[in-house]
Design an enzyme around this catalytic site. Structure first.
Site, PDB file in Angstrom:
ATOM      1  N   ASN A 195      30.598 -12.361 -18.987  1.00 18.54           N
ATOM      2  CA  ASN A 195      29.866 -12.368 -17.726  1.00 18.54           C
ATOM      3  C   ASN A 195      28.969 -13.604 -17.726  1.00 18.54           C
ATOM      4  O   ASN A 195      28.983 -14.390 -18.683  1.00 18.54           O
ATOM      5  CB  ASN A 195      29.085 -11.065 -17.514  1.00 18.54           C
ATOM      6  CG  ASN A 195      28.021 -10.816 -18.575  1.00 18.54           C
ATOM      7  OD1 ASN A 195      27.444 -11.752 -19.143  1.00 18.54           O
ATOM      8  ND2 ASN A 195      27.736  -9.543 -18.845  1.00 18.54           N
ATOM      9  N   ASP A 257      35.000  -3.804 -17.500  1.00 18.67           N
ATOM     10  CA  ASP A 257      36.233  -3.377 -18.157  1.00 18.67           C
ATOM     11  C   ASP A 257      37.326  -3.114 -17.121  1.00 18.67           C
ATOM     12  O   ASP A 257      38.504  -3.439 -17.340  1.00 18.67           O
ATOM     13  CB  ASP A 257      35.980  -2.110 -18.974  1.00 18.67           C
ATOM     14  CG  ASP A 257      34.884  -2.291 -20.007  1.00 18.67           C
ATOM     15  OD1 ASP A 257      34.681  -3.429 -20.465  1.00 18.67           O
ATOM     16  OD2 ASP A 257      34.219  -1.298 -20.345  1.00 18.67           O
TER      17      ASP A 257
END
Length: 327
Positions: A195, A257
């Protein structure tokens, strides 16, 4: 395309704090923080990065091989994963430790404070990919996700030795890994996932510039929360894909995920990176609307409707063939 997903398998204990963490912090007292949050809600859910990704891949019609370590309390969880298309034959069961636990509090601004007990995950370092893959269909990609650090290094080395393409997803473990280990995990990856915060941490840990990272990986996929996704490749224009607009926010746990599951499933169906990022964002938006990392349902029509609303009819039509195998 066969994908082996290595990493954590855990139980999530998810709590909701009806306030803002930032309002509880006193600026001149941060050197000594002692806080307790009275929560209104508790959800106990199945989780773990590898299991979450495998769940999404299974729902999207692939047959992912889950590789990780659990305790003898895994039986019910294993039945659940198998029912959702996950091959659990390579999961190591500890005779001494419980399955890992993830404990997380989310405030009304979707900020999170979390802790993680490794438990049986410590034994993932004993898993030998050569033995695990012996007699099984050779995977086309090994995802090395957050796990026991020694396991992450071992799985990366063995992927190289076996000539298996691998994706690096160090994720939360960047906080525990030193520079040499991070460099080792990243070097040669076909895909690197982070991220935006982890991207900066990765650069700090490795001491590399962004260009030096790109010289060592096939592509770097950075999720940007509500801003979408950026894909960087050496010598090529940056690709950006916006997130699904106005997606309902119920619980952000496991959304990254879910993105990885959609992205990898699209790659498995030979879609280009932009289409893969769009499917990843659509699956992530679906997960965002539910509590828990494996509570969302893969529904082909819903995913295509979401894709058409977010990216247009042509984009949805491009994704349609990749969703023909959804369960």
């Amino acid at each position: 395309m066969r994908i082996a997903v290595t990493g954590s398998i855990a139980t999530d204990h998810l709590m909701v704090f009806p306030g803002r963490f930032t309002e509880q912090l006193i600026p001149d007292r941060l050197a000594r923080v002692s806080l307790s949050f009275l929560v209104d809600e508790l959800e106990v859910r199945r989780g773990g990065v590898a299991a979450n990704i495998a769940y999404g891949l299974g729902g999207l019609g692939l047959d992912p091989l889950l590789v990780g370590a659990v305790g003898d309390d895994f039986a019910e969880y294993e039945i659940w994963l198998k029912a959702h298309g996950v091959d659990t034959a390579a999961v190591h069961v500890s005779g001494e430790r419980a399955t890992a636990r993830f404990m997380c509090i989310t405030d009304e601004d979707a900020n999170q404070i979390a802790s993680f007990y490794a438990g049986a995950m410590q034994e993932a370092r004993d898993i030998d990919l050569r033995r695990v893959l012996d007699g099984r269909q050779r995977p086309d990609l090994v995802l090395v996700g957050p796990n026991d650090p020694e396991a992450m290094v071992r799985h990366t080395h063995q992927s190289r030795e076996l000539g298996l393409p691998f994706a690096a997803d160090p994720s939360q473990q960047l906080a525990r890994l030193d520079g040499p280990r991070v460099r080792d995990l990243v070097d040669g990856a076909h895909w690197l996932f982070t991220n935006e915060y982890e991207a900066g941490l990765l650069l700090a840990r490795t001491g590399w510039t962004r260009e030096e990272v790109l010289d060592r990986v096939g592509a770097w996929v950075t999720t940007l929360s509500a801003e979408g996704v950026r894909i960087d490749r050496a010598g090529l224009p940056v690709l950006t894909v916006p997130a699904v607009p106005d997606a309902p926010v119920t619980d952000p746990t496991g959304v990254g995920d879910a993105f990885r599951a959609g992205f990898l499933a699209a790659l498995a169906r030979e879609l280009p990176p932009v289409a893969a990022a769009r499917l990843g964002c659509v699956v992530a938006a679906t997960a965002l609307s539910t509590v828990g990392s494996q509570s969302y349902r893969i529904d082909r029509d819903h995913l295509l409707t979401t894709a058409e609303r977010a990216y247009g009819t042509a984009a949805a039509q491009e994704l349609a063939p990749a969703l023909d195998g959804t369960r």
